[in-house]
Design an enzyme around this catalytic site. Sequence first.
Site, PDB file in Angstrom:
ATOM      1  N   ASP A 101     -10.319  -7.678  31.177  1.00  0.00           N
ATOM      2  CA  ASP A 101     -11.316  -7.740  30.106  1.00  0.00           C
ATOM      3  C   ASP A 101     -12.174  -6.477  30.052  1.00  0.00           C
ATOM      4  O   ASP A 101     -13.285  -6.498  29.514  1.00  0.00           O
ATOM      5  CB  ASP A 101     -12.206  -8.978  30.266  1.00  0.00           C
ATOM      6  CG  ASP A 101     -13.030  -8.956  31.546  1.00  0.00           C
ATOM      7  OD1 ASP A 101     -12.716  -8.132  32.443  1.00  0.00           O
ATOM      8  OD2 ASP A 101     -13.988  -9.746  31.662  1.00  0.00           O
ATOM      9  N   HIS A 360       1.949   1.361 -14.019  1.00  0.00           N
ATOM     10  CA  HIS A 360       1.016   0.242 -14.002  1.00  0.00           C
ATOM     11  C   HIS A 360       1.716  -1.092 -14.235  1.00  0.00           C
ATOM     12  O   HIS A 360       2.741  -1.174 -14.897  1.00  0.00           O
ATOM     13  CB  HIS A 360      -0.087   0.412 -15.065  1.00  0.00           C
ATOM     14  CG  HIS A 360       0.298   1.276 -16.215  1.00  0.00           C
ATOM     15  ND1 HIS A 360      -0.380   2.432 -16.533  1.00  0.00           N
ATOM     16  CD2 HIS A 360       1.313   1.204 -17.103  1.00  0.00           C
ATOM     17  CE1 HIS A 360       0.187   3.018 -17.584  1.00  0.00           C
ATOM     18  NE2 HIS A 360       1.214   2.293 -17.935  1.00  0.00           N
ATOM     19  N   ASN A 374      11.265   6.897 -15.507  1.00  0.00           N
ATOM     20  CA  ASN A 374       9.947   6.384 -15.882  1.00  0.00           C
ATOM     21  C   ASN A 374      10.033   4.875 -16.125  1.00  0.00           C
ATOM     22  O   ASN A 374      10.857   4.414 -16.924  1.00  0.00           O
ATOM     23  CB  ASN A 374       9.438   7.077 -17.151  1.00  0.00           C
ATOM     24  CG  ASN A 374       8.006   6.683 -17.467  1.00  0.00           C
ATOM     25  OD1 ASN A 374       7.064   7.262 -16.945  1.00  0.00           O
ATOM     26  ND2 ASN A 374       7.845   5.701 -18.337  1.00  0.00           N
TER      27      ASN A 374
END
Length: 455
Positions: A101, A360, A374
């Site tokens: 730890d 988009h 494209n």
Amino acid sequence: MSLDIVILAAGQGTRMRSALPKVLHPVAGNSMLGHVIHSARQLQPQGIHVVIGHGAEQVRERLAAEDLNFVMQDKQLGTGHAVAQALPAITADTVLVLYGDVPLIEVETLQRLLAKVSEQQLGLLTVTLQDPTGYGRIVRDAAGNVTAIVEHKDASEAQKAIKEGNTGILAMPAARLADWMGRLSNNNAQGEYYLTDVIAMAVADGLVVATEQPHDPMEVQGANDRRQLSELERHYQLREGRRLMAQGVTLRDPARFDVRGEVTVGRDVLIDINVILEGKVVIEDDVQIGPNCVIKDSTLRKGVVIKANSHIEGAVMGEGSDAGPFARLRPGSVLEAKAHVGNFVELKNAHLGEGAKAGHLTYLGDAEIGARTNIGAGTITCNYDGANKFRTVMGEDVFIGSNNSLVAPVEIQAGATTAAGSTITQTVEAGQLGVARARQRNIEGWKRPEKIKKS
């Protein structure tokens, strides 16, 4: 010098208030114990022995892929008892004891500590604190030699005034360890077998206790509750931020940046606020990452730009390519040089050729997209039929109109065009225009429905 490392990881961690063993709680995306093991490996020991107790099976399962020797401590009777459980497996010249730890310990600190060890000398890591409450105190004689460690609960008021505390981390000649373990007693306030008692035994046997200190006290800070865990997290992140800035990265705000894995960076990299880097991330020169982005297990080539609120996972972005804002690249996505993925575009297992664009509102899954192609807004590759997934292939210089559904398996060959609103189910050959939509009808004299008047 051969080396065995013992990591104590048997504690319950009741103050964590968790079903998860304390040492498995994460700091920077890795368990505390995982960090300690990572540091231990860099010392090239012949064996790493992890003493487990509470949540033993969870610890074993989490670290099953590691080459570790797990040692069971059925009853938690103290640190000395824990180390004693590992004794049968220790065959090296030197033993180093670490704690599961205490995740921020630096390898360089441990190397300095190990350099102190010889047949007649132990190495003890101590820390000087303004408030060492809870730490065992380092007791020295008039000449400054360490004579003993007194635990806080057993210390007198004069001893509690000592500012030098014991971190618990020590290195010692293994040949002496078995004898000291056999002489430990639990005659103390806790009724436990303290590992720290070996210091007084070593002094009585004529050995020198040589001390070393970490450069930063946070290296030896443990975590017993969630607050301390958060302090370790923030310190780790600031430390990683300083490391990256020293390599040529500009961080807009190091306090709002997280590393949760292994990061390799080039020069002149700019990282905005609230960016998280997870897993294995490679960032080459001149990359810019906008705010609120997550980059996981990905490679960003020279000059990549990632705009705000994008999530990149398991992807490779080629030189000069860009994504976002609000882009999501899922595993298997590859963008070649100068490819563009815009806002609200999701890729999964898709390959965009050099200069290809999806600007988009698009989903491209299981797709091969040629150079300079494209993709119009609203395009979806329909790649899953409920049982199997299929690929969509587009050649170079393809133009996909807006609002297209490309039903895989399907191919649009080089130079082809698809009309807006089309559902493409068959091959569109090179240079062709694919139109797949219902013919428009204009109805004369049509009237809109009127609301029914309530009586």
